[in-house]
Write an enzyme that holds these catalytic residues in place. Structure first.
Site, PDB file in Angstrom:
ATOM      1  CG  ASN A  13     -43.739  33.663  78.790  1.00 45.24           C
ATOM      2  OD1 ASN A  13     -43.301  34.289  77.552  1.00 45.24           O
ATOM      3  ND2 ASN A  13     -44.667  34.102  79.194  1.00 45.24           N
ATOM      4  CD1 TRP A  14     -36.683  33.644  77.498  1.00 46.39           C
ATOM      5  CD2 TRP A  14     -35.939  34.368  75.593  1.00 46.39           C
ATOM      6  NE1 TRP A  14     -35.694  32.895  77.235  1.00 46.39           N
ATOM      7  CE2 TRP A  14     -35.111  33.272  76.149  1.00 46.39           C
ATOM      8  CE3 TRP A  14     -35.529  34.931  74.251  1.00 46.39           C
ATOM      9  CZ2 TRP A  14     -33.997  32.852  75.293  1.00 46.39           C
ATOM     10  CZ3 TRP A  14     -34.362  34.483  73.607  1.00 46.39           C
ATOM     11  CH2 TRP A  14     -33.633  33.402  74.199  1.00 46.39           C
ATOM     12  CG  HIS A 106     -49.162  34.512  79.365  1.00 48.00           C
ATOM     13  ND1 HIS A 106     -49.369  35.629  80.179  1.00 48.00           N
ATOM     14  CD2 HIS A 106     -48.320  33.736  79.910  1.00 48.00           C
ATOM     15  CE1 HIS A 106     -48.450  35.745  80.914  1.00 48.00           C
ATOM     16  NE2 HIS A 106     -47.812  34.511  81.184  1.00 48.00           N
ATOM     17  CD  GLU A 108     -47.469  38.680  81.088  1.00 52.47           C
ATOM     18  OE1 GLU A 108     -47.049  38.406  79.927  1.00 52.47           O
ATOM     19  OE2 GLU A 108     -47.152  38.630  82.060  1.00 52.47           O
ATOM     20  CD  GLU A 179     -48.178  31.053  83.349  1.00 50.46           C
ATOM     21  OE1 GLU A 179     -46.628  31.119  83.764  1.00 50.46           O
ATOM     22  OE2 GLU A 179     -48.672  31.824  82.590  1.00 50.46           O
ATOM     23  N   GLY A 185     -44.795  37.593  87.837  1.00 53.77           N
ATOM     24  CA  GLY A 185     -43.851  38.526  87.971  1.00 53.77           C
ATOM     25  C   GLY A 185     -44.028  39.459  89.139  1.00 53.77           C
ATOM     26  CB  SER A 223     -42.776  34.122  91.204  1.00 56.18           C
ATOM     27  OG  SER A 223     -43.331  35.752  90.942  1.00 56.18           O
ATOM     28  N   GLY A 244     -40.958  33.067  83.710  1.00 57.47           N
ATOM     29  CA  GLY A 244     -40.743  34.252  82.981  1.00 57.47           C
ATOM     30  C   GLY A 244     -39.568  34.778  83.232  1.00 57.47           C
ATOM     31  N   GLY A 245     -39.566  35.826  84.284  1.00 58.42           N
ATOM     32  CA  GLY A 245     -38.339  36.362  84.886  1.00 58.42           C
ATOM     33  C   GLY A 245     -37.224  35.756  84.903  1.00 58.42           C
TER      34      GLY A 245
HETATM   35  P1  PGA Z   1     -42.872  35.060  85.797  1.00 55.40           P
HETATM   36  O1  PGA Z   1     -43.755  34.806  84.656  1.00 55.40           O
HETATM   37  O2  PGA Z   1     -42.154  33.716  86.161  1.00 55.40           O
HETATM   38  O3  PGA Z   1     -42.026  36.161  85.599  1.00 55.40           O
HETATM   39  O4  PGA Z   1     -43.599  35.017  87.178  1.00 55.40           O
HETATM   40  C1  PGA Z   1     -44.530  33.546  84.472  1.00 55.40           C
HETATM   41  C2  PGA Z   1     -45.211  33.788  83.157  1.00 55.40           C
HETATM   42  O5  PGA Z   1     -45.848  34.603  83.002  1.00 55.40           O
HETATM   43  O6  PGA Z   1     -45.236  32.698  82.277  1.00 55.40           O
END
Ligand code: PGA
Length: 264
Positions: A13-14, A106, A108, A179, A185, A223, A244-245
């Site tokens: 997930n960019w 998600h 966010e 998640e 993050g 993470s 993500g990251g």
């Molecule tokens: P992260 O993000 O790996 O940076 O914690 C995961 C995500 O939100 O899909």
């Protein structure tokens, strides 16, 4: 080895990253890694979710990869079809560009963009009707975990959308991503034991909703990095990762995919 028969998914997930030149480089490096040491498609599905404007460019760049790497939209409109809806991209428009996967729910989007239950339901309904596969994200906040209601919150998020998903769609077009919000993050991963416990609860909930419950992939996100991927992959009900990251670095993303391919 987890003993599961579900082929794992590792999905990058960019988010709102990176700039074009870096995206191009990331894809090139990832393709090189796959060309050097392939991860057989039968061992692990791979996908990346770039920003909307880069979906088709990344798809074209990945077309000659040594193996399929699917492209996933990060969101979809709650409105179906086409029409006067400035700024929106519908499920039909994604499908028309051969984008067959979409992230929905998600945290966010739920937190920052106010995607409430009605919005998430509409998005899932539209995506499934248009023939997309949905990666539906669920997860509790730190406060909810500390209050001891994490299971309840996550199962409710699954029940929230069950009314808009048919038995056939559960079987063919649904992937779940658990998640925990406090792990996204932050560098804090749920322990493999805690993650497995939640995944087992989700699995139990899914089997009550649909006969396909045992076959649905449940990904872990929050993470995930090369250092913790093998441990997570070894858990029986963790069928992949939403990354993500660490997906913004080709080598890290490759190592995570390798860990899932080797440990499932
Ligand atoms: P992260 O993000 O790996 O940076 O914690 C995961 C995500 O939100 O899909």
């Amino acid at each position: 080895m987890s003993g599961s028969t579900i082929i794992p998914w590792v999905v990058g997930n960019w988010k709102m990253n990176p700039m074009q030149a870096n995206a191009k480089q990331l894809v090139q490096e990832f393709k090189q890694l796959l060309a050097q040491h392939d991860i057989p498609a039968a061992q692990c599905h791979l996908a990346v979710a770039p920003v909307t404007i880069a979906l088709t460019t990344v798809q074209t760049a990945l077309a000659d990869a040594a193996r399929p790497v699917h492209v996933v939209a990060q969101d979809v409109s709650r409105i179906a079809g086409t029409g006067a809806y400035t700024g929106e991209v519908s499920a039909e428009l994604l499908k028309d560009s051969a984008i067959d996967y979409v992230l929905i729910g998600h945290s966010e989007r739920r937190e920052i963009f106010a995607d409430d239950v009605a919005a998430v339901q509409a998005k899932i309904k539209n995506a499934l009707t248009a023939g997309l596969t949905v990666i539906y994200c669920v997860g509790e906040s730190l406060e909810q975990r500390e209050q001891g209601i994490a299971d309840q919150v996550v199962l409710q998020q699954i029940c929230d959308v069950a009314t808009v998903i048919s038995a056939e769609q559960w079987q063919q077009q649904m992937i779940i991503a658990y998640e925990p919000i406090w792990a996204i993050g932050t560098g804090k991963t749920a322990s493999p034991q805690d993650a497995q416990a939640m995944h087992a609860k989700i699995r139990e909930g899914l089997t009550q909703i649909t006969p396909a419950g045992q076959q649905i992939a449940i990904l872990y996100g929050g993470s995930v990095k090369p250092e913790n991927a093998a441990e997570l992959a070894a858990c029986p009900d963790i069928n992949g990762a939403l990354v993500g990251g660490a997906s913004l670095n080709a080598e890290s993303f490759y190592q995570i995919a390798r860990a899932f391919a080797d440990n499932k």
